[in-house]
Design a protein around this motif. Structure first.
Motif, PDB file in Angstrom:
ATOM      1  N   ALA A 151      -1.837   2.912   7.725  1.00 51.29           N
ATOM      2  CA  ALA A 151      -1.263   2.920   6.384  1.00 51.29           C
ATOM      3  C   ALA A 151      -0.758   4.303   5.975  1.00 51.29           C
ATOM      4  CB  ALA A 151      -2.301   2.439   5.360  1.00 51.29           C
TER       5      ALA A 151
ATOM      6  N   ARG B 259      -0.541  -7.304   5.252  1.00 51.43           N
ATOM      7  CA  ARG B 259       0.124  -6.821   4.036  1.00 51.43           C
ATOM      8  C   ARG B 259       0.368  -5.313   4.103  1.00 51.43           C
ATOM      9  NH1 ARG B 259      -3.928 -10.328   1.932  1.00 51.43           N
ATOM     10  NH2 ARG B 259      -3.020 -12.365   1.402  1.00 51.43           N
ATOM     11  N   VAL B 260      -0.615  -4.593   4.626  1.00 53.12           N
ATOM     12  CA  VAL B 260      -0.446  -3.149   4.814  1.00 53.12           C
ATOM     13  C   VAL B 260       0.699  -2.886   5.781  1.00 53.12           C
ATOM     14  CG1 VAL B 260      -1.528  -1.036   5.674  1.00 53.12           C
ATOM     15  CG2 VAL B 260      -2.857  -2.645   4.293  1.00 53.12           C
TER      16      VAL B 260
ATOM     17  N   GLN C 140       4.201  -3.281   4.276  1.00 48.74           N
ATOM     18  CA  GLN C 140       4.590  -2.151   3.420  1.00 48.74           C
ATOM     19  C   GLN C 140       4.882  -0.903   4.243  1.00 48.74           C
ATOM     20  OE1 GLN C 140       3.059  -1.579  -0.309  1.00 48.74           O
ATOM     21  NE2 GLN C 140       2.827  -3.743  -0.684  1.00 48.74           N
ATOM     22  N   ARG C 141       4.028  -0.619   5.223  1.00 48.51           N
ATOM     23  CA  ARG C 141       4.207   0.609   6.000  1.00 48.51           C
ATOM     24  C   ARG C 141       5.430   0.530   6.902  1.00 48.51           C
ATOM     25  NH1 ARG C 141       3.424   5.693   4.970  1.00 48.51           N
ATOM     26  NH2 ARG C 141       3.087   6.970   6.828  1.00 48.51           N
TER      27      ARG C 141
ATOM     28  N   ALA D 169       8.127  -1.047   6.375  1.00 43.19           N
ATOM     29  CA  ALA D 169       9.332  -0.899   5.562  1.00 43.19           C
ATOM     30  C   ALA D 169       9.669   0.568   5.315  1.00 43.19           C
ATOM     31  CB  ALA D 169       9.159  -1.635   4.233  1.00 43.19           C
TER      32      ALA D 169
ATOM     33  N   THR E 160       7.911  -9.883  -0.060  1.00 42.98           N
ATOM     34  CA  THR E 160       8.243  -8.533  -0.525  1.00 42.98           C
ATOM     35  C   THR E 160       9.702  -8.393  -0.926  1.00 42.98           C
ATOM     36  OG1 THR E 160       8.881  -7.652   1.643  1.00 42.98           O
ATOM     37  CG2 THR E 160       6.531  -7.643   1.095  1.00 42.98           C
TER      38      THR E 160
ATOM     39  N   ARG F 153      12.002  -7.421   0.967  1.00 41.59           N
ATOM     40  CA  ARG F 153      12.600  -6.287   1.697  1.00 41.59           C
ATOM     41  C   ARG F 153      13.002  -6.662   3.119  1.00 41.59           C
ATOM     42  NH1 ARG F 153       9.108  -0.910   0.570  1.00 41.59           N
ATOM     43  NH2 ARG F 153      11.126  -0.005   1.130  1.00 41.59           N
TER      44      ARG F 153
END
Length: 281
Positions: free
Chosen positions: A169, A221-222, A225-226, A228, A256, A258
């Motif tokens: 992360a 989920r982490v 985000q990471r 991206a 998300t 994205r």
């Protein structure tokens, strides 16, 4: 005094089957071949086994009957075209993960100077395979568990892979927005599934590599985000998941807003196995 190898194998197969080992004959042959230092295919030529080797083989079989992972007993695990050192403290790579590694290799191989990041590298299996099959790639890998990281160091030595000890992360801030391929085999088992996990994994693989919250998707989920942040626009991510997460894992990325081309892939047995997505431009 010697014993015929066929008799040793027959006895070992019966003991392993009674202990609930899923593949008793192949396991028995693998252990005997390992002990004798010969390829498994040449075992029929090893007609007579000495008393000391027979005793040592029986001890290995007993440990396998106690559901110690086969790879811990031999010290190696085959993964695509490489052999990895494994043992206590690291997740033993599974054959199905070779499909995810193959996807990452295909994505990287088509680029001139690909930058690839392997998050949650564990033994270093995926990173090692990419470095082996796409030698022009710049491969980076990270592992949070110090014990697993030590095994990855051993497996990635001399490959040119940039291996780091850290949290997926937070690691690789120096690569933000420059990565072409992110690949990850994260923990994905819900805590409530504890009892259904194979004894070899539950009792011997590090729990950090297995379990990921109440729904098994915390790490996913982490990752969404990471990845991206790490990827360049149009870069791709691939992540393994449990076979029951064929809809919920892709939904993590789709939610998300994205990611484009979010899709799931099946393994050779037809089970949902990994999700891929492309970062929107």
């Amino acid at each position: 005094m010697t014993t015929r190898s066929r008799d040793l194998l027959a006895d070992a197969e019966a003991r392993l089957a009674a202990a609930g080992v899923a593949s008793p004959r192949p396991d028995a042959e693998t252990l005997l071949a390992h002990l004798l230092g010969v390829p498994r295919g040449l075992l029929p030529l090893q007609d007579a086994v000495g008393a000391d080797d027979a005793s040592a083989f029986s001890a290995l079989v007993e440990r396998r009957c106690a559901r110690e992972p086969l790879q811990h007993l031999t010290g190696t695990a085959a993964f695509r075209h490489v052999d990895l050192a494994v043992g206590p403290g690291v997740f033993v790579p599974r054959p199905e993960t070779e499909l995810l590694a193959g996807w990452a290799i295909e994505q990287a191989a088509g680029l001139d100077a690909p930058v690839v990041v392997d998050l949650c590298t564990g033994s270093g299996a995926i990173a090692r395979s990419i470095a082996d099959e796409v030698p022009h790639a710049r491969v980076h890998a990270v592992e949070l568990d110090p014990a697993a990281h030590a095994w990855a160091e051993r497996n990635l030595a001399g490959t040119g892979v940039d291996l780091r000890l850290g949290d997926m992360a937070e690691e690789f801030d120096d690569l933000l927005g420059t990565v072409d391929v992110v690949v990850c085999n994260p923990p994905y088992i819900p805590w409530e599934a504890w009892e259904s996990v194979a004894v070899e994994a539950r009792d011997h693989d590090p729990h950090l590599a297995l379990f990921s919250g109440d729904d098994g998707l915390v790490a996913m989920r982490v990752l969404a985000q990471r990845a991206a942040l790490l990827l360049r626009p149009g870069g791709v991510v691939g992540a393994e998941h449990a076979d029951v997460q064929g809809e919920s894992a892709p939904a993590v990325f789709a939610a998300t807003g994205r990611w484009l081309d979010v899709r799931d892939h099946r393994d050779l047995a037809g089970r949902a196995r990994f999700t891929t997505a492309r970062l929107a431009r």
